[in-house]
Design an enzyme around this catalytic site. Structure first.
Site, PDB file in Angstrom:
ATOM      1  N   HIS A  63     -14.804  47.470  54.290  1.00 42.47           N
ATOM      2  CA  HIS A  63     -15.810  46.848  54.554  1.00 42.47           C
ATOM      3  C   HIS A  63     -16.685  47.808  55.129  1.00 42.47           C
ATOM      4  CE1 HIS A  63     -13.589  46.990  58.295  1.00 42.47           C
ATOM      5  NE2 HIS A  63     -14.759  46.786  58.994  1.00 42.47           N
ATOM      6  N   HIS A  65     -18.648  48.257  57.932  1.00 45.26           N
ATOM      7  CA  HIS A  65     -18.811  48.892  59.474  1.00 45.26           C
ATOM      8  C   HIS A  65     -18.479  50.429  59.557  1.00 45.26           C
ATOM      9  CE1 HIS A  65     -17.962  44.514  61.210  1.00 45.26           C
ATOM     10  NE2 HIS A  65     -19.176  44.719  61.050  1.00 45.26           N
ATOM     11  N   ASP A  67     -17.320  52.508  61.240  1.00 50.48           N
ATOM     12  CA  ASP A  67     -16.028  53.117  61.762  1.00 50.48           C
ATOM     13  C   ASP A  67     -15.057  53.094  60.607  1.00 50.48           C
ATOM     14  OD1 ASP A  67     -16.044  50.373  62.184  1.00 50.48           O
ATOM     15  OD2 ASP A  67     -13.964  50.528  63.181  1.00 50.48           O
ATOM     16  N   HIS A  68     -15.462  52.694  59.377  1.00 48.51           N
ATOM     17  CA  HIS A  68     -14.656  52.624  58.176  1.00 48.51           C
ATOM     18  C   HIS A  68     -15.638  53.377  56.863  1.00 48.51           C
ATOM     19  CE1 HIS A  68     -11.652  49.467  59.295  1.00 48.51           C
ATOM     20  NE2 HIS A  68     -12.545  49.538  60.291  1.00 48.51           N
ATOM     21  N   HIS A 140     -13.801  38.651  58.394  1.00 48.44           N
ATOM     22  CA  HIS A 140     -14.049  39.548  59.688  1.00 48.44           C
ATOM     23  C   HIS A 140     -15.559  39.496  59.727  1.00 48.44           C
ATOM     24  CE1 HIS A 140     -13.854  43.171  61.737  1.00 48.44           C
ATOM     25  NE2 HIS A 140     -14.504  44.071  60.846  1.00 48.44           N
ATOM     26  N   ASP A 211      -9.711  45.196  58.363  1.00 52.65           N
ATOM     27  CA  ASP A 211     -10.249  44.571  59.672  1.00 52.65           C
ATOM     28  C   ASP A 211     -10.199  43.001  59.337  1.00 52.65           C
ATOM     29  OD1 ASP A 211     -10.388  46.706  60.852  1.00 52.65           O
ATOM     30  OD2 ASP A 211     -12.255  46.811  61.579  1.00 52.65           O
ATOM     31  N   HIS A 269      -5.497  50.485  63.846  1.00 56.19           N
ATOM     32  CA  HIS A 269      -6.802  49.902  64.442  1.00 56.19           C
ATOM     33  C   HIS A 269      -6.706  49.353  65.790  1.00 56.19           C
ATOM     34  CE1 HIS A 269     -10.801  47.902  64.227  1.00 56.19           C
ATOM     35  NE2 HIS A 269     -11.200  48.723  63.377  1.00 56.19           N
TER      36      HIS A 269
END
Length: 308
Positions: A63, A65, A67-68, A140, A211, A269
């Protein structure tokens, strides 16, 4: 086939855990590496490993976000600066193409290799003679996917010794027998190729939850997996927080692994609120209470995916 955890933290970097990225090392299988997510400073983490960026063949994004994905522009550029010429393919949700193109264009980053970006939907996203990769929507709050990597069964080895004992000399006929075909020899003998093959080697399965809240979708994605890599952002006691922020707890991840019939569960995570040896041991204990073969990942941890 090995898993190398490049980042095992949640949300933002911490002193002991970088943000999310997992490398699936397929060096024996196809001389390449696949990445699952690419958080900020993933390329810095790679510097502390034996992975060569030019060997990275595919990147699967769960996805969008930060942090990914924040590690993508830097890694793509460095791969080029280091002389990478091999094609790279990226898979991810809608928006991943615009993110990459904008990042490269604004920074005037020129790539020396072909780059293909696929914006995916549920179902099969990649298949060749060795592997099939499927994606499933997870829960998510934004469009997000989990991935299932399934290695196809490997045909059994040819029993060449038996063929020689039967005075069948090596030659083109061996290739037909190796394919399991029935062949008629020059002397009139009929040979069933399947009678001269070792049993096939069962392909391995690795599933990545991305996530997500605890979900039956992930259970199906991880059905009979050799390894399930599942997020566990929160402890059992913080289940309400996990639900509110569209994440899962250690216990929920373990329940998913158990229901899916997975053989091993690796939890990643991990929220920075759980720091130090004692809190991490507690998280692992919570998972083991439900699914014994559970382990909390740490940065640079390696896991060999064994054949059943």
């Amino acid at each position: 086939m090995e898993l190398l955890f490049l980042g095992t933290g949640a949300g933002m970097p911490a002193k002991t855990r970088n943000v999310t990225s997992v490398a699936l090392k397929l060096l024996e299988e196809r001389r390449s590496v696949w990445l699952f997510d690419c958080g900020e400073a993933t390329q810095h983490q790679i510097l502390h490993t034996t992975i060569k960026p030019r060997k990275i063949e595919k990147i699967f994004i769960t996805h969008l976000h930060g942090d990914h994905v924040y590690g993508l522009p830097g890694l793509l550029g460095s791969r080029s600066f280091q002389g990478g010429e091999e094609e790279l393919t990226i898979y991810g949700p809608k928006g991943i193409k615009a993110f990459i193109e904008t990042s490269l264009n604004v920074t005037a980053t020129h790539l020396t290799y072909p780059l293909t970006v696929h914006e995916i939907e549920e179902g099969t996203v990649f298949e060749d003679e060795q592997f099939i990769v499927t994606a499933a929507s997870v829960i998510h709050g934004v469009e997000a996917f989990g991935y299932r990597v399934q290695e196809k069964d490997i045909p059994g080895a040819l029993q060449a010794g038996r063929l020689k004992e039967m005075n069948i000399p090596p030659g083109p006929v061996y290739q037909k027998i190796k394919k399991g075909e029935t062949v008629t020899l020059d002397d009139g003998r009929i040979i069933n190729g399947r009678d001269f093959l070792e049993p096939p080697k069962k392909g391995r399965i690795v599933a990545f939850s991305g996530d997500t809240r605890a979900s039956e979708r992930v259970t199906e994605l991880a059905r009979n997996a050799d390894v399930l890599v599942h997020e566990a952002t929160f402890a059992k006691e913080d289940a309400k927080l996990a639900h509110n922020y569209y994440h899962a707890t250690t216990e929920q991840a373990a329940q998913t692994a158990k229901k899916a019939g997975a053989k091993q569960l690796i939890l990643t995570h991990i929220s920075a609120r759980y720091q130090g040896e004692s809190p991490i041991e507690r998280l692992e204990h919570e998972a083991k209470a439900v699914f014994e073969n559970s382990k909390i990942a740490f940065d640079f941890m390696e896991v060999t995916v064994e054949r059943s």
